[in-house]
Design a protein around this motif. Sequence first.
Motif, short mmCIF file in Angstrom:
data_model
loop_
_atom_site.label_atom_id
_atom_site.label_comp_id
_atom_site.label_asym_id
_atom_site.label_seq_id
_atom_site.Cartn_x
_atom_site.Cartn_y
_atom_site.Cartn_z
N ASN A 1 -6.24 -2.44 11.93
CA ASN A 1 -6.74 -3.13 10.63
C ASN A 1 -6.43 -1.67 9.71
OD1 ASN A 1 -7.69 -5.44 11.51
ND2 ASN A 1 -9.76 -4.33 12.00
N ALA A 2 -5.73 -2.28 8.44
CA ALA A 2 -5.16 -1.43 7.31
C ALA A 2 -5.59 -2.00 6.22
CB ALA A 2 -3.60 -1.13 7.76
N ASN A 3 -5.82 -1.12 5.39
CA ASN A 3 -5.85 -1.76 3.96
C ASN A 3 -5.08 -0.87 2.96
OD1 ASN A 3 -7.25 0.80 2.96
ND2 ASN A 3 -9.24 -0.03 3.61
N ILE A 4 -4.93 -1.29 1.79
CA ILE A 4 -4.09 -0.53 0.77
C ILE A 4 -4.28 0.78 0.69
CG2 ILE A 4 -5.48 -1.07 -1.37
CD1 ILE A 4 -2.66 -2.19 -2.54
#
Length: 72
Positions: free
Chosen positions: A3-6
């Motif tokens: 999971n990655a976010n900005i």
Amino acid sequence: MMNANINDIHDEDIRECLQIAINYIVKLERENLGLKEYKKHQERANERRYHTGDESWHRGSVVVNENKKKRK
């Protein structure tokens, strides 16, 4: 699955571009949802008018109905 976010993006320019793209997509999704709700509301209103006899199912035929009244 990772999971990655900005905020995981370290390049400021790429992060800014992605944020602009995300904002635009969110805006389009909200507008689309609004249009769907509007269309649903219009369909219900058309159905009410049809069942009360105020006009036929297709709004375009209102003109036809008015012309029929004038001929009589």
